[in-house]
Design a protein around this motif. Structure first.
Motif, PDB file in Angstrom:
ATOM      1  N   TRP A 229     -17.225 -16.329  37.987  1.00  0.00           N
ATOM      2  CA  TRP A 229     -18.329 -15.961  37.100  1.00  0.00           C
ATOM      3  C   TRP A 229     -19.631 -15.923  37.890  1.00  0.00           C
ATOM      4  O   TRP A 229     -19.825 -16.693  38.842  1.00  0.00           O
ATOM      5  CB  TRP A 229     -18.472 -16.973  35.969  1.00  0.00           C
ATOM      6  N   GLN A 230     -20.525 -15.045  37.484  1.00  0.00           N
ATOM      7  CA  GLN A 230     -21.857 -14.974  38.085  1.00  0.00           C
ATOM      8  C   GLN A 230     -22.891 -14.988  36.970  1.00  0.00           C
ATOM      9  O   GLN A 230     -22.818 -14.191  36.031  1.00  0.00           O
ATOM     10  CB  GLN A 230     -22.020 -13.708  38.922  1.00  0.00           C
ATOM     11  N   ALA A 231     -23.843 -15.900  37.070  1.00  0.00           N
ATOM     12  CA  ALA A 231     -24.890 -16.003  36.053  1.00  0.00           C
ATOM     13  C   ALA A 231     -26.065 -15.109  36.422  1.00  0.00           C
ATOM     14  O   ALA A 231     -26.402 -14.943  37.594  1.00  0.00           O
ATOM     15  CB  ALA A 231     -25.359 -17.448  35.923  1.00  0.00           C
ATOM     16  N   TYR A 232     -26.703 -14.513  35.420  1.00  0.00           N
ATOM     17  CA  TYR A 232     -27.837 -13.641  35.667  1.00  0.00           C
ATOM     18  C   TYR A 232     -28.603 -13.418  34.368  1.00  0.00           C
ATOM     19  O   TYR A 232     -28.121 -13.723  33.280  1.00  0.00           O
ATOM     20  CB  TYR A 232     -27.372 -12.286  36.224  1.00  0.00           C
ATOM     21  N   ILE A 233     -29.789 -12.874  34.506  1.00  0.00           N
ATOM     22  CA  ILE A 233     -30.582 -12.408  33.369  1.00  0.00           C
ATOM     23  C   ILE A 233     -30.527 -10.882  33.385  1.00  0.00           C
ATOM     24  O   ILE A 233     -31.023 -10.250  34.321  1.00  0.00           O
ATOM     25  CB  ILE A 233     -32.049 -12.868  33.450  1.00  0.00           C
ATOM     26  N   PRO A 234     -29.898 -10.244  32.394  1.00  0.00           N
ATOM     27  CA  PRO A 234     -29.781  -8.782  32.426  1.00  0.00           C
ATOM     28  C   PRO A 234     -31.138  -8.115  32.249  1.00  0.00           C
ATOM     29  O   PRO A 234     -31.957  -8.528  31.428  1.00  0.00           O
ATOM     30  CB  PRO A 234     -28.850  -8.475  31.248  1.00  0.00           C
ATOM     31  N   GLY A 235     -31.356  -7.079  33.040  1.00  0.00           N
ATOM     32  CA  GLY A 235     -32.589  -6.312  32.919  1.00  0.00           C
ATOM     33  C   GLY A 235     -32.403  -5.108  32.015  1.00  0.00           C
ATOM     34  O   GLY A 235     -31.279  -4.703  31.721  1.00  0.00           O
ATOM     35  N   PRO A 236     -33.489  -4.517  31.566  1.00  0.00           N
ATOM     36  CA  PRO A 236     -33.389  -3.316  30.723  1.00  0.00           C
ATOM     37  C   PRO A 236     -32.853  -2.144  31.543  1.00  0.00           C
ATOM     38  O   PRO A 236     -33.052  -2.073  32.757  1.00  0.00           O
ATOM     39  CB  PRO A 236     -34.833  -3.073  30.286  1.00  0.00           C
ATOM     40  N   ARG A 237     -32.167  -1.231  30.852  1.00  0.00           N
ATOM     41  CA  ARG A 237     -31.663  -0.041  31.528  1.00  0.00           C
ATOM     42  C   ARG A 237     -32.609   1.125  31.271  1.00  0.00           C
ATOM     43  O   ARG A 237     -32.930   1.428  30.123  1.00  0.00           O
ATOM     44  CB  ARG A 237     -30.261   0.313  31.047  1.00  0.00           C
ATOM     45  N   ASP A 238     -33.042   1.774  32.348  1.00  0.00           N
ATOM     46  CA  ASP A 238     -33.881   2.958  32.255  1.00  0.00           C
ATOM     47  C   ASP A 238     -33.034   4.187  32.553  1.00  0.00           C
ATOM     48  O   ASP A 238     -32.170   4.166  33.428  1.00  0.00           O
ATOM     49  CB  ASP A 238     -35.045   2.878  33.245  1.00  0.00           C
ATOM     50  N   GLU A 239     -33.294   5.270  31.831  1.00  0.00           N
ATOM     51  CA  GLU A 239     -32.497   6.476  32.003  1.00  0.00           C
ATOM     52  C   GLU A 239     -33.002   7.286  33.184  1.00  0.00           C
ATOM     53  O   GLU A 239     -34.188   7.581  33.292  1.00  0.00           O
ATOM     54  CB  GLU A 239     -32.527   7.317  30.733  1.00  0.00           C
ATOM     55  N   SER A 240     -32.087   7.651  34.061  1.00  0.00           N
ATOM     56  CA  SER A 240     -32.439   8.470  35.209  1.00  0.00           C
ATOM     57  C   SER A 240     -32.867   9.863  34.758  1.00  0.00           C
ATOM     58  O   SER A 240     -32.280  10.435  33.829  1.00  0.00           O
ATOM     59  CB  SER A 240     -31.232   8.592  36.151  1.00  0.00           C
ATOM     60  N   PRO A 241     -33.862  10.446  35.425  1.00  0.00           N
ATOM     61  CA  PRO A 241     -34.261  11.807  35.059  1.00  0.00           C
ATOM     62  C   PRO A 241     -33.207  12.850  35.401  1.00  0.00           C
ATOM     63  O   PRO A 241     -33.274  13.973  34.923  1.00  0.00           O
ATOM     64  CB  PRO A 241     -35.542  12.031  35.884  1.00  0.00           C
ATOM     65  N   TRP A 242     -32.206  12.477  36.231  1.00  0.00           N
ATOM     66  CA  TRP A 242     -31.188  13.438  36.657  1.00  0.00           C
ATOM     67  C   TRP A 242     -29.864  13.258  35.931  1.00  0.00           C
ATOM     68  O   TRP A 242     -28.959  14.061  36.091  1.00  0.00           O
ATOM     69  CB  TRP A 242     -30.937  13.322  38.164  1.00  0.00           C
ATOM     70  N   ALA A 243     -29.698  12.192  35.182  1.00  0.00           N
ATOM     71  CA  ALA A 243     -28.401  11.920  34.545  1.00  0.00           C
ATOM     72  C   ALA A 243     -28.597  11.552  33.089  1.00  0.00           C
ATOM     73  O   ALA A 243     -28.005  10.588  32.595  1.00  0.00           O
ATOM     74  CB  ALA A 243     -27.676  10.807  35.297  1.00  0.00           C
ATOM     75  N   ARG A 244     -29.411  12.297  32.394  1.00  0.00           N
ATOM     76  CA  ARG A 244     -29.689  11.999  30.996  1.00  0.00           C
ATOM     77  C   ARG A 244     -28.425  12.170  30.162  1.00  0.00           C
ATOM     78  O   ARG A 244     -27.676  13.128  30.326  1.00  0.00           O
ATOM     79  CB  ARG A 244     -30.793  12.917  30.470  1.00  0.00           C
ATOM     80  N   GLY A 245     -28.198  11.202  29.273  1.00  0.00           N
ATOM     81  CA  GLY A 245     -27.020  11.255  28.429  1.00  0.00           C
ATOM     82  C   GLY A 245     -25.781  10.662  29.058  1.00  0.00           C
ATOM     83  O   GLY A 245     -24.758  10.511  28.389  1.00  0.00           O
ATOM     84  N   ASP A 246     -25.851  10.295  30.342  1.00  0.00           N
ATOM     85  CA  ASP A 246     -24.689   9.675  30.987  1.00  0.00           C
ATOM     86  C   ASP A 246     -24.534   8.257  30.445  1.00  0.00           C
ATOM     87  O   ASP A 246     -25.481   7.476  30.436  1.00  0.00           O
ATOM     88  CB  ASP A 246     -24.884   9.634  32.501  1.00  0.00           C
ATOM     89  N   ASP A 247     -23.332   7.909  29.961  1.00  0.00           N
ATOM     90  CA  ASP A 247     -23.149   6.639  29.270  1.00  0.00           C
ATOM     91  C   ASP A 247     -22.358   5.616  30.077  1.00  0.00           C
ATOM     92  O   ASP A 247     -21.896   4.615  29.527  1.00  0.00           O
ATOM     93  CB  ASP A 247     -22.471   6.867  27.915  1.00  0.00           C
ATOM     94  N   VAL A 248     -22.190   5.819  31.377  1.00  0.00           N
ATOM     95  CA  VAL A 248     -21.472   4.845  32.193  1.00  0.00           C
ATOM     96  C   VAL A 248     -22.336   3.598  32.365  1.00  0.00           C
ATOM     97  O   VAL A 248     -23.465   3.693  32.863  1.00  0.00           O
ATOM     98  CB  VAL A 248     -21.113   5.433  33.575  1.00  0.00           C
ATOM     99  N   PRO A 249     -21.866   2.417  31.952  1.00  0.00           N
ATOM    100  CA  PRO A 249     -22.666   1.193  32.131  1.00  0.00           C
ATOM    101  C   PRO A 249     -22.778   0.860  33.616  1.00  0.00           C
ATOM    102  O   PRO A 249     -21.765   0.588  34.269  1.00  0.00           O
ATOM    103  CB  PRO A 249     -21.856   0.124  31.385  1.00  0.00           C
ATOM    104  N   PRO A 250     -23.973   0.872  34.200  1.00  0.00           N
ATOM    105  CA  PRO A 250     -24.078   0.647  35.643  1.00  0.00           C
ATOM    106  C   PRO A 250     -23.573  -0.710  36.086  1.00  0.00           C
ATOM    107  O   PRO A 250     -23.040  -0.851  37.197  1.00  0.00           O
ATOM    108  CB  PRO A 250     -25.583   0.817  35.927  1.00  0.00           C
TER     109      PRO A 250
END
Length: 277
Positions: A229-250
């Motif tokens: 397990w790895q602990a972290y604080i998730p950051g907000p996801r910003d949409e890339s200007p080149w991949a709008r609508g892409d739904d793959v969770p980074p």
């Protein structure tokens, strides 16, 4: 599950003052476990089989959860020349644990992607970003999820930080600055890279897109092994200007890989948490 609780408690506290803001941020802490697997899909979209990679390295309760859930998944039929065919898909599955009480944790399947790594970053000449000295001194680690826009000759035209997860706790304001710093040095490094083009990507406006996770391992720390397990604080996801609508969770993508954005895997049509138990 006490070990999991210890991991969440060991998140680095950046700075010297324990503020009320930092306490609120700590409540957002997650522990994440990335699991890789292979899914067999029938022409009608049913799951006919699956293989979890290295189950002996995973916590038994994580394996049991996946064994309950995966067989109930259903996909859009995979078609070749308009005909539904059997398919096999690699899966990156992110399990997340959040504290719900004293020594009690809720574990769920948070996200999944079905994109294989097309090449190993280790075989390419990618100079890593310089670790910002102030963050290294404070023991602040994190992961930056980049999208690179790559010219046909492999040089990077531009890069964009979709998301930054931190292994540190402080106020929201300070953490925003930390994310910005890690994103800035990662984008600057990526703009100097030359990447080897995978054979199955499609050029769009003369460029192809690839996702690359960049890890910052704080001094004295190590990258978690598979099954840890790895602990972290998730950051907000910003949409890339080149991949709008892409739904793959980074944050389902493993560090050390490159993932072409245009290559799409099978589409899951049932909820991740469907199934008994």
């Amino acid at each position: 599950m006490r070990r999991l609780g210890l991991i969440l408690m060991l998140l680095c506290v950046a700075g010297t003052a324990w503020s009320q803001g930092a306490k609120a941020v700590r409540e957002q802490a997650e522990a994440s476990l990335l699991v890789t697997a292979t899914i067999d899909i029938e022409p009608d979209g049913r799951v006919s089989g699956y293989r979890i990679d290295r189950p002996e390295a995973l916590p038994s309760y994580a394996v049991e959860l996946l064994e309950r859930r995966i067989p109930s998944w259903r996909f859009e039929p995979v078609k070749v020349d308009g005909v539904a065919v059997p398919a096999q898909a690699p899966a990156n599955i992110r399990l997340v644990a959040r504290k719900t009480g004293d020594d009690e944790y809720a574990i769920r399947i948070a996200a999944v992607s079905f994109q294989p790594r097309n090449s190993d970053r280790g075989k390419q000449d990618l100079r890593p970003p310089g670790y910002p000295a102030t963050l290294a001194k404070a023991g602040v680690g994190g992961t930056v999820y980049l999208i690179a826009k790559v010219r046909a000759d492999g040089t990077v035209e531009d890069a964009f930080a979709e998301q930054v997860n931190l292994q540190a706790v402080t106020s929201e304001r300070v953490m925003a600055k930390m994310r910005h710093t890690l994103a800035r040095v990662s984008v600057a490094a990526a703009r100097r890279w030359t990447l080897k083009r995978p054979g199955d990507v499609t050029l769009v406006d003369g460029c192809w897109l690839v996702r690359i996770p960049v890890d910052f391992i704080a001094p004295g720390k190590r990258h978690p092994e598979y099954g840890e397990w790895q602990a972290y604080i998730p950051g907000p996801r910003d949409e890339s200007p080149w991949a709008r609508g892409d739904d793959v969770p980074p944050d389902t993508l493993l560090a050390g890989g490159m993932y072409p954005v245009q290559r799409r895997g099978p589409r899951l049509v049932t909820p991740l948490e469907s199934g008994e138990g």
